[in-house]
Scaffold this motif. Structure first.
Motif, PDB file in Angstrom:
ATOM      1  N   VAL A 122      26.706 -19.003  14.745  1.00  0.00           N
ATOM      2  CA  VAL A 122      26.403 -20.289  15.367  1.00  0.00           C
ATOM      3  C   VAL A 122      24.954 -20.273  15.854  1.00  0.00           C
ATOM      4  CG1 VAL A 122      26.981 -21.885  17.236  1.00  0.00           C
ATOM      5  CG2 VAL A 122      28.793 -20.668  16.021  1.00  0.00           C
ATOM      6  N   VAL A 123      24.191 -21.286  15.440  1.00  0.00           N
ATOM      7  CA  VAL A 123      22.774 -21.362  15.805  1.00  0.00           C
ATOM      8  C   VAL A 123      22.484 -22.695  16.486  1.00  0.00           C
ATOM      9  CG1 VAL A 123      22.137 -19.884  13.862  1.00  0.00           C
ATOM     10  CG2 VAL A 123      22.006 -22.366  13.607  1.00  0.00           C
TER      11      VAL A 123
ATOM     12  N   HIS B 218      10.553 -21.905  20.701  1.00  0.00           N
ATOM     13  CA  HIS B 218      10.151 -20.514  20.902  1.00  0.00           C
ATOM     14  C   HIS B 218       8.907 -20.411  21.770  1.00  0.00           C
ATOM     15  CE1 HIS B 218      12.989 -18.450  18.304  1.00  0.00           C
ATOM     16  NE2 HIS B 218      12.802 -19.361  17.370  1.00  0.00           N
ATOM     17  N   GLY B 219       8.051 -21.448  21.718  1.00  0.00           N
ATOM     18  CA  GLY B 219       6.825 -21.418  22.491  1.00  0.00           C
ATOM     19  C   GLY B 219       5.813 -20.458  21.902  1.00  0.00           C
ATOM     20  N   PRO B 220       4.639 -20.375  22.489  1.00  0.00           N
ATOM     21  CA  PRO B 220       3.610 -19.467  21.975  1.00  0.00           C
ATOM     22  C   PRO B 220       3.927 -18.008  22.309  1.00  0.00           C
ATOM     23  CG  PRO B 220       2.857 -20.512  23.998  1.00  0.00           C
ATOM     24  CD  PRO B 220       4.176 -21.157  23.657  1.00  0.00           C
ATOM     25  N   GLY B 221       3.460 -17.112  21.456  1.00  0.00           N
ATOM     26  CA  GLY B 221       3.632 -15.691  21.714  1.00  0.00           C
ATOM     27  C   GLY B 221       5.035 -15.208  21.403  1.00  0.00           C
TER      28      GLY B 221
ATOM     29  N   ASP C 292      15.255 -15.072  16.174  1.00  0.00           N
ATOM     30  CA  ASP C 292      14.640 -16.036  15.255  1.00  0.00           C
ATOM     31  C   ASP C 292      15.432 -16.023  13.956  1.00  0.00           C
ATOM     32  OD1 ASP C 292      12.634 -17.837  14.305  1.00  0.00           O
ATOM     33  OD2 ASP C 292      11.702 -16.177  13.218  1.00  0.00           O
ATOM     34  N   VAL C 293      15.957 -17.185  13.566  1.00  0.00           N
ATOM     35  CA  VAL C 293      16.822 -17.288  12.398  1.00  0.00           C
ATOM     36  C   VAL C 293      16.156 -18.179  11.356  1.00  0.00           C
ATOM     37  CG1 VAL C 293      19.107 -17.953  11.553  1.00  0.00           C
ATOM     38  CG2 VAL C 293      18.851 -17.041  13.877  1.00  0.00           C
ATOM     39  N   VAL C 294      16.081 -17.684  10.127  1.00  0.00           N
ATOM     40  CA  VAL C 294      15.492 -18.444   9.013  1.00  0.00           C
ATOM     41  C   VAL C 294      16.567 -18.634   7.952  1.00  0.00           C
ATOM     42  CG1 VAL C 294      13.694 -18.501   7.252  1.00  0.00           C
ATOM     43  CG2 VAL C 294      13.207 -17.486   9.497  1.00  0.00           C
TER      44      VAL C 294
ATOM     45  N   PRO D 141       7.756 -15.740  15.856  1.00  0.00           N
ATOM     46  CA  PRO D 141       8.879 -16.528  15.324  1.00  0.00           C
ATOM     47  C   PRO D 141       8.413 -17.529  14.275  1.00  0.00           C
ATOM     48  CG  PRO D 141       8.334 -17.216  17.555  1.00  0.00           C
ATOM     49  CD  PRO D 141       7.579 -15.957  17.301  1.00  0.00           C
ATOM     50  N   GLU D 142       9.258 -17.733  13.251  1.00  0.00           N
ATOM     51  CA  GLU D 142       8.879 -18.567  12.107  1.00  0.00           C
ATOM     52  C   GLU D 142       9.367 -20.005  12.197  1.00  0.00           C
ATOM     53  OE1 GLU D 142       9.704 -16.874   8.288  1.00  0.00           O
ATOM     54  OE2 GLU D 142       9.429 -14.833   9.020  1.00  0.00           O
ATOM     55  N   GLY D 143      10.456 -20.232  12.901  1.00  0.00           N
ATOM     56  CA  GLY D 143      11.031 -21.575  12.897  1.00  0.00           C
ATOM     57  C   GLY D 143      11.465 -22.008  14.279  1.00  0.00           C
ATOM     58  N   ASP D 144      12.510 -22.826  14.332  1.00  0.00           N
ATOM     59  CA  ASP D 144      12.989 -23.335  15.614  1.00  0.00           C
ATOM     60  C   ASP D 144      14.489 -23.114  15.780  1.00  0.00           C
ATOM     61  OD1 ASP D 144      13.929 -25.133  13.756  1.00  0.00           O
ATOM     62  OD2 ASP D 144      13.333 -26.927  14.859  1.00  0.00           O
TER      63      ASP D 144
END
Length: 243
Positions: free
Chosen positions: A138-139, A144-147, A153-155, A172-175
């Motif tokens: 479940v996502v 994630h914000g900066p840094g 982090d789920v892609v 992090p790559e996504g949201d």
């Protein structure tokens, strides 16, 4: 399907409130957090048993809580044998212990944290899992914000399959981030021992990060309210929402 509820943490960030009382028995909306979790498990069709893993310090309190319940399926409360945060087994270590003492056999398994409050219908998660028959995570959408991220982090690919999963990455790559709510088929449950030979026994996300490169794992998007009770501030927020 069997449910395994992870409740063996010591919640040191919430001391002194949780020094002599398990976080999962703190009240929100007039009843313990764990009772909210159990109410959600009632959404699952064909649920056969609920296994709750705690520690030696709080075993008696969890057993007393269970005596006050009238569950529709059998409940088992286990201790992982630890008495302090320094000796804890970690979430995956506790799950392994529970699966050893109360095996799932050929049943599917849902694993969830005992300190998460959510409005999500777990029957919906069950149906998403049954549609594919593979591990379902479940996502939810996060900022994630900066840094470095505070979350995992789920892609995903276009089919909803998880192609990358990282715990609190620096980039992090996504949201998307996963919550501690997973459904596993029996063959994947048996891979936990393989992972724990060398893997981190703490956060379940470490197992998912390892698993996505070996088995198909799919995401189920959550749009409901969700509270991870990790500190006093989040406890008060949850009490305001569920009060």
């Amino acid at each position: 399907m069997k449910a395994y509820v992870l409740a063996a943490g010591y919640a040191t960030r919430m001391y002194p409130l949780t020094r002599d009382r398990p976080k999962t028995l703190l009240e929100v909306g007039g009843k313990p957090i764990l009772s909210h979790v159990v109410d959600r498990l009632e959404d699952i069709e064909g649920l056969t048993e609920v296994v709750i893993v705690t520690n030696d310090r709080f075993l008696g309190q969890l057993e007393a809580w269970l005596e006050s319940q009238t569950p529709r399926v059998p409940f088992t409360v286990l201790s992982d044998g630890t008495t302090s945060d320094d000796t804890k087994l970690g979430a995956l270590g506790d799950l392994r212990l529970a699966l050893g003492r109360v095996p799932a056999g050929d049943e599917d398994v849902i694993v969830l944290a005992s300190d998460h409050l959510l409005d999500l219908d777990l029957g919906e998660v069950q149906r998403a899992f049954e549609a594919r028959g593979r591990t379902t995570v479940v996502v939810r959408r996060v900022d994630h914000g900066p840094g470095p991220s505070r979350y995992n982090d789920v892609v995903l690919n276009d089919d909803g399959r998880i192609v990358r999963f990282r715990e609190k990455p620096a980039d992090p790559e996504g949201d998307l981030a996963a919550i501690a709510l997973y459904v596993f088929p029996p063959d994947v449950v048996r891979r936990l021992d393989e992972y724990l030979l060398k893997g981190n026994p703490d956060a379940p996300g470490h197992f998912i990060a390892w698993l996505v490169h070996r088995e198909p794992c799919y995401a189920h998007m959550m749009h409901a309210a969700w509270y991870d009770i990790g500190d006093l501030e989040s406890l008060e927020e949850a009490r305001e929402r569920f009060g």
